[in-house]
Write a protein that holds these residues in place. Sequence first.
Motif, PDB file in Angstrom:
ATOM      1  N   UNK A   1       4.083 -10.794  -5.565  1.00 28.64           N
ATOM      2  CA  UNK A   1       3.963 -10.209  -4.220  1.00 28.64           C
ATOM      3  C   UNK A   1       3.542  -8.746  -4.275  1.00 28.64           C
ATOM      4  N   UNK A   2       3.066  -8.273  -3.143  1.00 27.38           N
ATOM      5  CA  UNK A   2       2.385  -6.977  -3.085  1.00 27.38           C
ATOM      6  C   UNK A   2       3.275  -5.817  -3.515  1.00 27.38           C
ATOM      7  N   UNK A   3       4.518  -5.807  -3.050  1.00 28.95           N
ATOM      8  CA  UNK A   3       5.390  -4.684  -3.404  1.00 28.95           C
ATOM      9  C   UNK A   3       5.658  -4.651  -4.906  1.00 28.95           C
ATOM     10  N   UNK A   4       5.775  -5.823  -5.513  1.00 33.07           N
ATOM     11  CA  UNK A   4       6.033  -5.858  -6.948  1.00 33.07           C
ATOM     12  C   UNK A   4       4.831  -5.309  -7.714  1.00 33.07           C
ATOM     13  N   UNK A   5       3.650  -5.606  -7.198  1.00 33.65           N
ATOM     14  CA  UNK A   5       2.437  -5.067  -7.831  1.00 33.65           C
ATOM     15  C   UNK A   5       2.408  -3.554  -7.663  1.00 33.65           C
TER      16      UNK A   5
END
Length: 409
Positions: A60-64
Motif C-alpha cells: 500500500x501507498x503509505x508503506x511505500x
Amino acid sequence: TPSVSVESIRADFPILNETINGHHLVYFDNAATSQKPMQVMEAMNRYYFHSNSNVHRGAHTLSVRATDCYEGARDTVARLLNAASSREIVFTGGTTDSINLVAYSFSNGLLKAGDEILVSTLEHHSNIIPWQLAAQRCGATVKAIPMDAQGNLLINSYRELLSSNTRLVAVTHVSNTLGTINPVRDIIAIAHEKGIPVLIDAAQSVPHFQIDVQDLDADFVAFSGHKMLGPTGIGVLYAKESWLNQMPPFRGGGGMIQTGSVTIGNTLYNKAPYKFEAGTPNVAGAVGLAAAIDYMNEVGYDFIQQQEEQLLHYALEQLQQLPEVQLAARPEHMASVFSFNVKNAHYSDVATLLDSQGVAVRSGMHCTEPLLSHLQVNGTARVSFAFYNTLEEVDVFIKALQKAIRMLS
Ligand code: PMP
C-alpha cells in the motif's frame, strides 16, 4: 548558497531562547547531546502526519512512502560518509548499539581464546565494555593503547601492542572528555599493514568534521544521531560490505531473514544491511537524522569547523587568565571540547554554580574512568561547543566561572 551567520542559525534552534534560573541559557553540553533545529522536528512531524506506516512489508501507498523515507535517509548517510554503497549503512539505536553489534557479532565465531582486542585509554565506556563482554564470551583479552599526560595516544606503543593475536582495533576519533583528535588515518593504516580491521568511534567527530570512510579506509564507523542535531534513538554503523557479509547477525527477528527460508529449526538471513536490522526500525528517527544531515550540509563543515575553532581558541585563552583553573589536559590536536577543574573545589559544585547562572556544562567522569584514572583526577567539569554557540556566550561563561570561583574560595 546564501551566506550563513550564527544569528540566522540560532533562530532555527528554539530551545536556545530558554531562560534557566532567571538567566539566558548558555548551552555548553553539546558533547552529551546537541540541540535540534526546527527543520529536524518538522521533518519528523511531517513523517508522522503524512507518511507513517511500517517499512518493507506492504504494497500500500503509505508503506511505500515510509520505505522511501527510510531508505532515502540511508542514502543521505551514505553520501555524508562517502560510503561505497548504501548497503554499508546499518541503522542502529546509537553509537553504543553500533559497537555492541560489532562486538557481539565478532564474539560469535570471529574471535577465539587467546585473541586480543586493542582499544585506547581515551575511550568512552561504550567502546570498552562491549569488547570486555565479547572477550569474556570467547576467552579473548582487551588491551589499551596508552596516552601521555596531555591526552595524546602513544603511537609507538600502539605499534608494539599490535601482535599476531590482535583481531580488531577499536579507537575513538575524538575524545569526549579531552577533545583529543586521534590520528585515525595512521592508526588504520598501521593496523592494515598486519591485516587487522579497525573500528572508529565517531560519536564526537561526525558532528564537527567531514568523515570520508573510503579515504580513511575504516572498516567500521559508529556514531549517534542525537549528538549531530538529530533525534535520540537513532545511530549508524558504517561497515565495509565484505565485513557485513562475513559477520553473523546480532539480533534475530522480522526483516532480517530471506523470504521463504524460515522453518522452526533454521533460517537463511537477508543481505546486508537488513541482516542487522531485525524488527521494526526507527523510521522517524532515520527521517530526523537525514534532516539533521541536510541541515549540516547547508551550514557546511567549513563554517562549523571555523566557528568551533574560534570558540575553542577564545575560551582557552580566557581560561588561561584564571590562575584557579586547571585544564585536565591540552592535547596537540583538539576538537571543541575540554575538561577543567577549579583548584580546591569540587567539579560538581562548579557545574552547579554555573547552572545557577544559566550555563550548562557537564561534570563527572564522562563515562571515561580509565582516562581519568590515568590523569589522576576524580572528575572534571566539561565544556563542549557546537557551531551555534557564540563568543558572547563564552564571555558569559567566563564571568559566571569567575563568580563561582569567588563563591568557592
Ligand atoms: N563514544 C563517545 C566518544 C561518546 O562521546 C559517546 C556519548 N557520550 C558514546 C560513545 C555513546 O553514545 P550513545 O550514548 O549515543 O550511544
